[in-house]
Design an enzyme around this catalytic site. Structure first.
Site, mmCIF file in Angstrom:
data_model
loop_
_atom_site.group_PDB
_atom_site.id
_atom_site.type_symbol
_atom_site.label_atom_id
_atom_site.label_comp_id
_atom_site.label_asym_id
_atom_site.label_seq_id
_atom_site.Cartn_x
_atom_site.Cartn_y
_atom_site.Cartn_z
ATOM 1 N N GLY A 1 -13.596 0.092 -6.022
ATOM 2 C CA GLY A 1 -13.702 0.995 -4.890
ATOM 3 C C GLY A 1 -14.340 0.304 -3.701
ATOM 4 N N ARG B 1 0.836 -1.198 0.000
ATOM 5 C CA ARG B 1 0.000 0.000 0.000
ATOM 6 C C ARG B 1 0.873 1.251 0.000
ATOM 7 N NH1 ARG B 1 -4.851 1.993 -1.571
ATOM 8 N NH2 ARG B 1 -6.092 2.949 0.087
ATOM 9 N N THR C 1 -8.827 0.249 -9.853
ATOM 10 C CA THR C 1 -8.256 -1.005 -9.384
ATOM 11 C C THR C 1 -8.365 -2.149 -10.400
ATOM 12 O OG1 THR C 1 -8.880 -0.276 -7.166
ATOM 13 C CG2 THR C 1 -8.159 -2.521 -7.359
ATOM 14 N N ASP D 1 -8.005 8.351 -0.442
ATOM 15 C CA ASP D 1 -8.681 7.332 0.358
ATOM 16 C C ASP D 1 -8.676 7.687 1.842
ATOM 17 O OD1 ASP D 1 -9.503 5.735 -1.697
ATOM 18 O OD2 ASP D 1 -7.972 4.196 -1.446
#
EC number: 2.3.2.2
Length: 609
Positions: A515, A124, A419, A466
């Site tokens: 998402g 991440r 994504t 995010d």
């Protein structure tokens, strides 16, 4: 049935012996030639739903979001590579051919099974050291317009995909690191045909035309997107990948490529704070996976900073606590009764998600253990709130799964998107589930060419959006997922591996983009495959239904009008909208073969032998 979190998943039969080639990317492995050949295939149409047949293979299978990427993984395994080797090759090709969804400028979560243990690799992105909780506030202290924040240097997190893949490759790779880049480099140099999905994405995206590199690369002089079928070469990306193949992830995180990345961030019209030190110091992490017993299975997923596994298993645990339905399916579609329960459980699970889940380096789990959120007694108590009528939009409140030192505020809803997902099972039975992202379509709409001066390059993420734009609520209570230096933003990515609870044998690998709706897509697929007995393709074909706590959205054209009206009569604020998932799923059949499904809403395929 109790749903304890276990520290790892262990196979109860002797694992197949696998020789792992371990070392740094530059370490000399056995002499291997991939002899990659670009396939004579182009992605199929994906602007509308395209029927997929499902694919059955005896020895191995690769499922990815673009046929060129899937084929790269296929060729790597045919050359003797492992599931991790194939994942590296697939991701590099996706950086080129599906730039709107993932790439080396973003982050990823990877679940790996080596025949005995499950491991979770965290790639991440992180917030730069120079940011604070006011990153996304304007001069008056109000949250920025979401898209203004996205298309800026402020949204760009320190990328982690390469660091993570390098770590996983050191542990589980069989082929040399540099060999795995040959497919992407070849396609970048020789060119690939622009797919309908890429063309459509370019036509619809905002702000990419304004980028000095991306605008020139993806649009003509009139500002029109590259046509479907156009042969697109990316010499800048080819040069960057050659450096990474040679030097490892340090080629992106230090040196001239890193300097170019930081320049692009700091010299944006709305600049970000990323520094060379931030890039150089970023490290991938190996985390303990969360493995949860559900029905006859052990479902393993990613821990925080992902909210995926916890929220999925809360939904499934609440559904299991309710009296069984006689027929969850009606005319081969989820019934109104099942949808009502699923949506109400989603409301309650998302209320907990928005209060408690964030980077565990910064936020403690309720009661000191994330398993408290999945305790059967807690979920049964939460499920008592699910009645015959909907509790209504925004009525679900977070529960109290355990004592907290800090009184966290609930994060306001924000958009999440983008994504891609990869599932692979290799010839030795090793498996991966990897969800990878740059967040929005085309990320921050900022392209970097690595300082090569050549056309093209790679897209930089907007993952920092995010985080909660607001660091605290009106009462001054902090929001768990607020921006802090070095913190990883909360994610919905849900790479999932499933095992038989008794034997420990691998059952499935799956996941999706989408998402926050990743959670709904993956949860419904687990139920369809493991509870309703559908095969992977049948499960992926089912229409979607989601809620983040407010309105309900049914996939446009997926359900009869009567279903929408029935949900409204139960108190749901319901309407239709496009819900474009990108599910990939592989399941091991009772006979030992691998049956794969690819989402009909996207251009992915499954390949194997």
């Amino acid at each position: 049935m109790p749903m304890p979190i276990l520290p790892f998943c262990r196979r109860l039969v002797s694992p197949v012996a696998v020789m792992l080639m371990v070392g740094l990317p530059s370490t000399t492995h056995a002499e291997v030639e991939l002899d990659y050949e670009a396939p004579a295939i182009a992605p199929e149409s994906s602007s509308t739903v395209t029927e997929k047949p499902g694919w059955e293979n005896e020895d191995f299978a690769v499922a990815a979001a673009n046929p060129l990427a899937t084929d790269a993984g296929y060729q790597v395994i045919k050359a003797g590579g492992s599931a991790i080797d194939a994942a590296v090759a697939v991701q590099m090709v996706l950086t080129l051919v599906e730039p709107q969804s993932s790439g080396i400028g973003g982050g990823a979560f990877l679940m790996h099974f080596d025949g005995e243990d499950v491991r979770a690799y965290d790639g991440r992105e992180t917030a730069p050291s120079g940011v604070d909780g006011e990153l996304f506030l304007d001069e008056e202290g109000e949250p920025l317009d979401f898209m203004a924040a996205v298309a800026s240097g402020r949204s760009i997190g320190v990328p982690g995909t390469l660091r993570m893949l390098e770590l996983a490759h050191r542990d589980h790779g069989q082929l040399p690191w540099e060999v795995l880049f040959e497919p992407a480099i070849t396609l970048a140099e020789d060119g690939f045909e622009v797919s309908e999905r890429l063309h459509t994405s370019l036509a619809e995206v905002e702000h990419l035309r304004d980028d000095s590199i991306g605008g020139d690369f993806y649009y003509d002089e009139a500002g029109e997107p590259l046509a479907e079928g156009h042969t697109l070469k990316n010499p800048a990306l080819a040069a960057i990948l050659r450096e990474i193949a040679k030097e490892g992830s340090s080629a992106l995180h230090t040196g001239s490529i890193a300097e170019d990345l930081v320049f692009r961030v700091q010299n944006h019209d709305r600049p970000g704070a990323m520094s060379l030190e931030d890039l150089a110091s970023h490290a991938a992490q190996e985390r303990d996976p969360l493995c949860t017993e559900w029905q006859a299975y052990r479902v393993c997923g990613f821990p925080p900073p992902s909210s995926g596994h916890l929220t999925i298993m809360q939904i499934l645990g609440m559904l299991e606590a309710l009296p069984a339905l006689e027929s969850p399916l009606n005319d081969d579609l989820p019934s109104v009764e099942w949808l009502h329960r699923f949506l109400e459980a989603s409301r309650l699970a998302f209320a907990d998600r928005d209060k408690y889940i964030a980077d565990p380096e910064f936020v403690d789990a309720p009661g000191g253990d994330w398993s408290n959120m999945l305790h059967p007694d807690y979920l049964a108590k939460r499920a008592e709130q699910i009645g015959e009528q909907s509790m209504g939009s925004d009525a679900a409140k977070p529960g109290n799964p355990g004592p907290m030192e800090t009184s966290w505020a609930v994060q306001p809803e924000q958009p999440e998107a983008g994504t891609s997902h990869i599932s692979i099972i290799d010839e030795e039975g090793n498996a991966i589930a990897m969800t990878t992202s740059i967040e929005q379509a085309f990320g921050s709409r900022t392209m970097a060419d690595g300082g090569t001066g050549e056309p093209g390059g790679y897209l930089l993420n907007n993952e920092l959006t995010d985080f909660s734009f607001q660091p605290e609520d009106e009462a001054g209570n902090p929001i768990a997922n607020r921006v802090e230096p070095g913190k990883r933003p909360r994610s919905s990515m849900s790479p999932t591996l499933v095992f038989d609870a008794d034997s420990g044998e691998l059952v499935a690998s799956l996941g999706s983009p989408g998402g926050a709706a990743i959670i709904h897509y993956t949860a419904k697929t687990l139920v369809a495959m493991l509870d309703w007995g559908l095969d992977a393709q049948e499960a992926l074909n089912l229409p979607h239904a989601i809620t983040l706590g407010g309105p309900v959205f049914l996939e446009a054209g997926g359900y009869p009008a009567a279903t929408l009206e029935a949900l409204k009569s139960l108190g749901h604020e319901a309407s239709e909208r496009e819900l474009v998932s990108g599910l990939q799923a592989l399941q091991v059949t009772e006979g030992g073969s691998i049956f794969g499904g690819a989402d009909p809403r996207r251009e992915g395929v499954v390949l194997g032998d």
